[in-house]
Design an enzyme around this catalytic site. Structure first.
Site, mmCIF file in Angstrom:
data_model
loop_
_atom_site.group_PDB
_atom_site.id
_atom_site.type_symbol
_atom_site.label_atom_id
_atom_site.label_comp_id
_atom_site.label_asym_id
_atom_site.label_seq_id
_atom_site.Cartn_x
_atom_site.Cartn_y
_atom_site.Cartn_z
ATOM 1 N N TYR A 1 0.817 -1.218 0.000
ATOM 2 C CA TYR A 1 0.000 0.000 0.000
ATOM 3 C C TYR A 1 0.855 1.274 0.000
ATOM 4 O O TYR A 1 0.347 2.373 -0.189
ATOM 5 C CB TYR A 1 -0.951 0.032 1.204
ATOM 6 N N LYS B 1 3.815 -15.414 1.905
ATOM 7 C CA LYS B 1 3.864 -16.252 0.693
ATOM 8 C C LYS B 1 5.334 -16.404 0.284
ATOM 9 O O LYS B 1 5.757 -15.898 -0.766
ATOM 10 C CB LYS B 1 3.050 -15.586 -0.435
ATOM 11 N N ASP C 1 -2.523 -17.973 1.920
ATOM 12 C CA ASP C 1 -3.756 -18.534 1.341
ATOM 13 C C ASP C 1 -4.260 -19.701 2.186
ATOM 14 O O ASP C 1 -5.466 -19.853 2.412
ATOM 15 C CB ASP C 1 -3.551 -18.937 -0.133
ATOM 16 N N ASP D 1 -4.935 -7.151 5.863
ATOM 17 C CA ASP D 1 -6.185 -6.476 5.515
ATOM 18 C C ASP D 1 -7.264 -7.525 5.232
ATOM 19 O O ASP D 1 -8.383 -7.476 5.753
ATOM 20 C CB ASP D 1 -5.921 -5.615 4.262
ATOM 21 N N ASP E 1 -10.344 -9.059 8.005
ATOM 22 C CA ASP E 1 -11.769 -8.942 7.665
ATOM 23 C C ASP E 1 -12.433 -10.311 7.675
ATOM 24 O O ASP E 1 -13.580 -10.465 8.119
ATOM 25 C CB ASP E 1 -11.951 -8.303 6.277
#
Ligand code: NAD
Length: 368
Positions: free
Chosen positions: A140, A191, A224, A248, A252
């Site tokens: 970001y 990852k 993942d 993020d 959520d």
């Protein structure tokens, strides 16, 4: 000791839920706690008053405060505000100037609400996990970024995922320290199989663990797979530490395990000053300004109240008081109090202020 609190209620339901937090602050004051409380405008409210989503005097107050309690910002009224003046820009400025690099999001399933989760009650019953998300680095913020036009007329977008050892080590330390106060387990999600930043993340978390936190159980998980495990068997986790982007998404996802957005608090922490011991911090419910219900007295104030409990625990070391507030919330849920967002058949539907009053009454009983 007097703790300096800055309240930034913001827009929409922000002021409604922070008003209930103020009642809890006042209650604690009657029990001997000492706070000096300042207030200021933020978001659209500040834009209307000062032409900017956060004024310089408000920023100064935030820098001086021991902790900031933030409501929510934004709404359709400011949809066309200039990009750098949009209400949400205030939050980005606060995070940046206060150096808030660690975002803490607990996902706790209150027993009384286990049927509200999208998952089976036995999977979420007793759930208590904490996601620690790196907040000021990663994709970001990484450069280069932007959209360019190519000579052949196509457009090309670039975002850069970038982390340094220092950024990874400091967030890892926050996660390990928090784990020590919980069930002593950290899962680090990245990852490393396909991203260099993931590989560095894994190596650096492993380094910090070996050098400083051998007593904490550390596991590594691909982000993942972490997303899958969160819905398959979330109770296997205690603390999950991860980068800005994965955090993020994963936070959520974890939020939804618990039923309602109106129940979830969060904290954002900065570095602890070695000399003064001061650590900048901002606490806020994870929900937004909910323009659809603003002004109707329907907002659930529990996320904001639990954010204040986190503030007591992490900024002021008032563990007893934080526990008391969390127990009061659990009690009123057991007693059947529900705002509309968490309403269930046979329970008692109440508005924002009535929910606040129920928390105060429960505090009175528990403290007696
Ligand atoms: P939202 O969280 O405001 O609302 C999503 C849904 O959840 C709505 O139906 C709302 O009524 C409900 N809801 C949210 N909080 C609730 C509560 N405490 N009690 C009961 N119901 C609740 O998200 P949104 O609708 O996507 O965004 C609305 C505005 O808020 C936008 O301007 C957005 O940019 C802003 N926003 C701000 C923050 C922040 O200040 N940190 C975070 C998210 C969104």
């Amino acid at each position: 000791m007097t703790f300096k609190l800055l309240l930034l209620p913001g827009d929409g339901i922000g002021p409604e839920v922070i008003a209930e937090v103020e009642r809890v602050i006042a209650w604690l004051t009657t029990k001997g706690a000492r706070f000096s409380v300042e207030r200021d405008l933020v978001g659209g409210a500040a834009f209307d008053a000062h032409g900017t989503p956060i004024s310089e005097p408000a920023m100064k107050k935030a820098l001086d405060a021991d902790a900031v309690l933030f409501g929510a910002v934004g709404g359709p009224k400011w949809a066309n505000a200039p990009y750098d003046k949009r209400p949400e820009a205030a939050l980005l400025r606060l995070r940046k100037d206060l150096g808030l690099f660690a975002n803490l999001r607990p996902a706790i399933c209150f027993d009384a609400l286990k049927d509200s989760s999208a998952l089976k009650p036995e999977i979420v019953s007793g759930l208590d996990i904490l996601i620690v998300r790196e907040l000021t680095g990663g994709v970001y913020f990484g450069e280069p970024r932007g959209i360019t036009k190519l000579p052949d007329g196509e457009r090309r977008a670039v975002d850069t995922q970038v982390y340094t050892t220092g950024e990874i080590r400091r967030i890892a330390r926050v996660a390990f320290e928090l784990a020590r106060k919980r069930r002593n387990k950290v899962a680090s999600a990245e990852k490393h199989n396909v991203m260099h930043s993931g590989l560095l993340w894994k190596e650096e978390v492993t380094y910090v663990h070996g050098a400083e936190f051998k007593d904490v159980e550390l596991s590594h998980i691909l982000a993942d797979n972490c997303a899958m495990q969160l819905v398959r068997n979330p109770k296997q986790f205690d603390v999950i530490v991860t980068d800005n982007l994965f955090g993020d998404v994963l936070s959520d996802e974890a939020a939804m395990l618990t039923g309602s957005i109106g129940m979830l608090p969060s904290a954002s922490l900065g570095n602890r000053d070695e000399k003064t011991g001061k650590q900048r911090a901002l606490y806020e419910p994870i929900h937004g300004s909910a323009p659809d219900i603003a002004g109707k007295g329907l907002a659930n104030p529990i996320a904001a109240i639990l954010s204040f409990a986190m503030c007591l625990r992490y900024s002021f070391a008032m563990m007893k008081e934080a526990d008391l507030i969390e127990r009061a919330v659990a009690k009123i849920l057991d007693d059947g109090y529900r705002t509309k967002d968490i309403m269930q058949a046979g329970k008692r539907e109440v508005g924002t202020q009535e929910m606040g009053s129920a928390v105060l009454a429960a505090l009175d009983k528990l403290a007696a």
